[in-house]
Design an enzyme around this catalytic site. Structure first.
Site, short mmCIF file in Angstrom:
data_model
loop_
_atom_site.label_atom_id
_atom_site.label_comp_id
_atom_site.label_asym_id
_atom_site.label_seq_id
_atom_site.Cartn_x
_atom_site.Cartn_y
_atom_site.Cartn_z
N ASN A 9 0.88 -1.17 0.00
CA ASN A 9 0.00 0.00 0.00
C ASN A 9 0.92 1.22 0.00
OD1 ASN A 9 -1.78 2.07 0.47
ND2 ASN A 9 -2.23 1.51 2.59
N TRP A 10 1.01 1.85 -1.16
CA TRP A 10 1.93 2.98 -1.27
C TRP A 10 1.41 4.21 -0.52
CZ3 TRP A 10 3.79 3.39 -7.12
CH2 TRP A 10 4.54 2.25 -7.44
N LYS A 11 0.17 4.21 -0.13
CA LYS A 11 -0.47 5.39 0.46
C LYS A 11 -0.25 6.58 -0.49
CE LYS A 11 0.44 3.51 5.00
NZ LYS A 11 0.00 3.61 6.37
N HIS A 104 -9.66 1.04 4.62
CA HIS A 104 -8.39 1.22 5.33
C HIS A 104 -8.64 2.13 6.54
CE1 HIS A 104 -4.30 2.45 6.26
NE2 HIS A 104 -3.89 1.39 5.59
N GLU A 106 -7.06 4.53 7.69
CA GLU A 106 -6.85 5.96 7.44
C GLU A 106 -8.09 6.56 6.76
OE1 GLU A 106 -3.06 5.57 5.47
OE2 GLU A 106 -2.17 4.96 7.38
N GLU A 176 -5.80 -5.18 10.28
CA GLU A 176 -4.80 -4.14 10.51
C GLU A 176 -5.11 -3.40 11.81
OE1 GLU A 176 -2.72 -3.04 6.60
OE2 GLU A 176 -4.30 -1.60 6.97
N GLY A 182 1.99 2.02 10.73
CA GLY A 182 2.93 3.13 10.62
C GLY A 182 3.56 3.54 11.92
N SER A 221 3.02 -2.42 10.32
CA SER A 221 4.47 -2.40 10.56
C SER A 221 5.15 -3.74 10.28
CB SER A 221 4.78 -1.92 11.99
OG SER A 221 4.29 -0.60 12.16
N GLY A 243 4.64 1.16 4.79
CA GLY A 243 5.96 1.78 4.66
C GLY A 243 6.99 0.92 3.95
#
Ligand code: PEP
Length: 265
Positions: A9-11, A104, A106, A176, A182, A221, A243
Site C-alpha cells: 500500500n503505497w499510500k 483502510h 486511514e 490491521e 505506521g 508495521s 511503509g
C-alpha cells in the site's frame, strides 16, 4: 489451499521517477524468486501493489506481462455521477486493477468512512470485477478496553449484511490493528493469529467454504525482520504492507518470507 498474497500500500507516496525505479527493482527481484515475474507464473506468493490513482497508467504499463498485480487504495460506492473527486470501480477496471483496498483505517479515521459506507464500497468494487481487500482493525483504546473482538466483528458483519458469505468468495480481508499501522509496533504473531482465527470463525458461521478459502492478510508495521514469524501462523495468509512496500528490497524480503511458507489450508 490459500495462495499467499503480499500487497503493498503505497499510500500517498510516489513520483513517476521513484515509481519507475521501484517497479523495475520489484520485477527484477521477483524474477530471482523462482522466476515469478519473468515467467508470469504465480508461485507460492502473489505480489500486488496498491498505488495512488494518477500512477495507475504507469504501473499498468510496467507490470503488464509480469506476475505482479496492481490495484488502488479506494473506490467510490457510486457507479457514476456528480461526485466530484471520486473514482469509480469501472474506471479502476479500465486500468487493469485486480485489487482495491476498502475501509483502510486511514479512510475510516481521516475521511469518516463508516462500516455501512465501506460495505457499499465492497459491493461497488465487486460489481466492477475488482477484488476488494477489506481492512478491519481496532484502535489501541478499543484493544485496551477488551473490545477487539467486538470492533472487528462489527466491521466484518457490516459487509456480511450486504454481501453475505458468498461475497467473500472473491475478496481478501486484511486485519490491521490501527495501533500498529505506521507506528513501528507490530501485533505479535499470536495476537494476529487470534484475530484472524476469530474472523475466519465468524465467516464460517455463515459460509464454511468461503471461510476456508478467504485469504486474511495481516497489516501493521510488517518488515523483513518480523514477517516470517507472522506468516508462520495458520490463519495468516500474507500481508498488507505500507511503509516497507516503498523500498524494493524490503518488500522483496517480505514476499520471500511468505513464499517460503507452505500454503495454508
Ligand atoms: C498500511 O498502510 O496498510 C500499513 C499496514 O502500513 P505500515 O506497514 O506502514 O504499518
Amino acid at each position: 489451499m490459500r495462495a499467499r498474497l503480499v500487497a503493498g500500500n503505497w499510500k500517498m507516496h510516489g513520483s513517476r521517477a521513484a515509481n519507475a525505479s521501484l517497479l523495475d527493482a520489484l520485477v527484477d527481484g521477483l524474477g530471482g524468486l523462482g522466476g515469478l515475474a519473468k515467467t508470469g507464473k504465480r508461485g507460492g506468493c502473489e505480489c500486488a501493489v496498491c498505488v495512488p490513482f494518477p500512477f495507475l497508467e504507469q504501473v499498468a504499463a510496467r507490470l503488464t506481462g509480469t506476475s505482479i498485480a496492481w490495484g488502488a487504495q479506494n473506490v467510490s460506492e457510486h457507479a457514476a455521477g456528480a461526485f466530484t473527486g471520486e473514482v469509480s470501480g469501472a474506471m479502476l477496471a479500465e486500468f487493469g486493477c485486480r485489487y482495491v483496498i476498502v475501509g483502510h483505517s486511514e479512510r475510516r479515521q481521516l475521511f469518516g468512512e463508516d462500516d455501512a459506507r465501506v460495505a457499499a464500497k465492497f459491493v461497488a468494487a465487486q460489481a466492477s470485477g475488482l477484488i476488494p481487500i477489506l481492512c478491519v482493525g481496532e484502535t489501541l483504546e478499543a484493544r485496551e478496553a477488551g473490545r477487539t473482538e467486538a470492533v472487528v466483528s462489527a466491521q466484518l458483519d457490516a459487509v456480511l449484511a450486504t454481501s453475505g458469505a458468498a461475497g467473500f468468495a472473491r475478496a481478501v480481508i486484511a486485519y490491521e490493528p490501527v495501533w500498529a499501522i505506521g507506528t513501528g509496533k507490530t501485533a505479535s504473531a499470536e495476537q494476529a493469529q487470534a484475530v484472524h482465527a476469530l474472523l475466519r470463525a465468524r465467516l464460517a458461521g455463515q459460509g464454511a467454504s468461503e471461510a476456508e478459502a478467504v485469504r486474511i492478510l495481516y497489516g501493521g508495521s510488517v518488515k523483513a525482520a518480523n514477517a516470517a514469524a507472522i506468516f508462520a501462523m495458520p490463519d495468516v495468509d500474507g500481508g498488507l504492507i505500507g511503509g516497507a512496500s516503498l523500498e524494493a528490497q524490503a518488500l522483496l524480503a517480505i514476499v520471500a518470507a511468505a513464499d517460503a511458507q507452505p500454503a495454508n489450508t
